[in-house]
Design a protein around this motif. Structure first.
Motif, PDB file in Angstrom:
ATOM      1  N   VAL A 124       1.014  -1.131  -0.038  1.00 45.58           N
ATOM      2  CA  VAL A 124       0.103   0.188   0.041  1.00 45.58           C
ATOM      3  C   VAL A 124       0.708   1.166   0.042  1.00 45.58           C
ATOM      4  N   HIS A 125       1.758   1.308   0.804  1.00 44.98           N
ATOM      5  CA  HIS A 125       2.714   2.151   0.846  1.00 44.98           C
ATOM      6  C   HIS A 125       3.416   2.570  -0.435  1.00 44.98           C
ATOM      7  N   GLU A 126       3.912   1.501  -1.095  1.00 48.63           N
ATOM      8  CA  GLU A 126       4.583   1.608  -2.434  1.00 48.63           C
ATOM      9  C   GLU A 126       3.642   2.095  -3.254  1.00 48.63           C
ATOM     10  N   VAL A 127       2.587   1.800  -3.539  1.00 46.86           N
ATOM     11  CA  VAL A 127       1.481   2.312  -4.278  1.00 46.86           C
ATOM     12  C   VAL A 127       1.266   3.768  -4.180  1.00 46.86           C
ATOM     13  N   VAL A 128       1.223   4.080  -2.899  1.00 44.67           N
ATOM     14  CA  VAL A 128       0.816   5.555  -2.470  1.00 44.67           C
ATOM     15  C   VAL A 128       1.822   6.413  -3.051  1.00 44.67           C
ATOM     16  N   VAL A 129       3.217   6.119  -2.591  1.00 46.49           N
ATOM     17  CA  VAL A 129       4.430   6.594  -3.094  1.00 46.49           C
ATOM     18  C   VAL A 129       4.466   6.906  -4.596  1.00 46.49           C
ATOM     19  N   GLU A 130       4.297   5.699  -5.247  1.00 44.51           N
ATOM     20  CA  GLU A 130       4.407   5.779  -6.767  1.00 44.51           C
ATOM     21  C   GLU A 130       3.350   6.559  -7.402  1.00 44.51           C
TER      22      GLU A 130
END
Length: 140
Positions: free
Chosen positions: A114-120
């Motif tokens: 989830v954090h990776e998706v939000v950051v991307e």
């Protein structure tokens, strides 16, 4: 004597005088949180973590949707998306819950994804690399 016959008994779920059954866990216990609520909390945690570094994200609307809209001929299902601000509409970042859940096995793995998706998506919105949005991107 009344000739109408015996009065039928009313069956109730209150067997053996124990009272009606209630919820398994009280509302404040994590067991009663739905998967959608838990997922939304993961997205909010990630957003709060990024807002400390990027205050302009306060103007961005973060959404959680179940699945992305179907795109004919598209072989890859996206995990998220972003749209820049327009006239009366704020910038938006969307995280798609079901595709993320399918790709993660545990709660910790889901939180990282989830954090990776939000950051991307924030990086795409700001026109930056994910590493400049969050220096720990890809290291967890």
């Amino acid at each position: 004597m009344d000739s109408t016959g015996p009065v039928p008994r009313v069956r109730r779920r209150d067997r053996h005088g124990r009272g009606m059954r209630g919820p398994v866990a009280p509302p404040q216990v994590p067991l009663s949180a739905s998967r959608a609520d838990t997922f939304r909390d993961l997205v909010l945690d990630s957003v709060e973590r990024l807002e400390r570094r990027w205050p302009q994200l306060a103007d961005v609307e973060f959404l959680v949707m179940e699945v992305p809209p179907a795109v004919p001929g598209e072989p890859v299902v996206p995990l998220g998306g972003s749209t820049p601000a327009e006239k009366n509409e704020p910038a938006r970042v969307v995280v798609y819950r079901r595709p993320v859940e399918i790709r993660s096995k545990s709660r910790d793995e889901r939180a990282l994804l989830v954090h990776e998706v939000v950051v991307e998506q924030v990086a795409d919105l700001l026109g930056l690399s994910p590493e400049s949005v969050d220096p720990r991107y890809g290291q967890d």
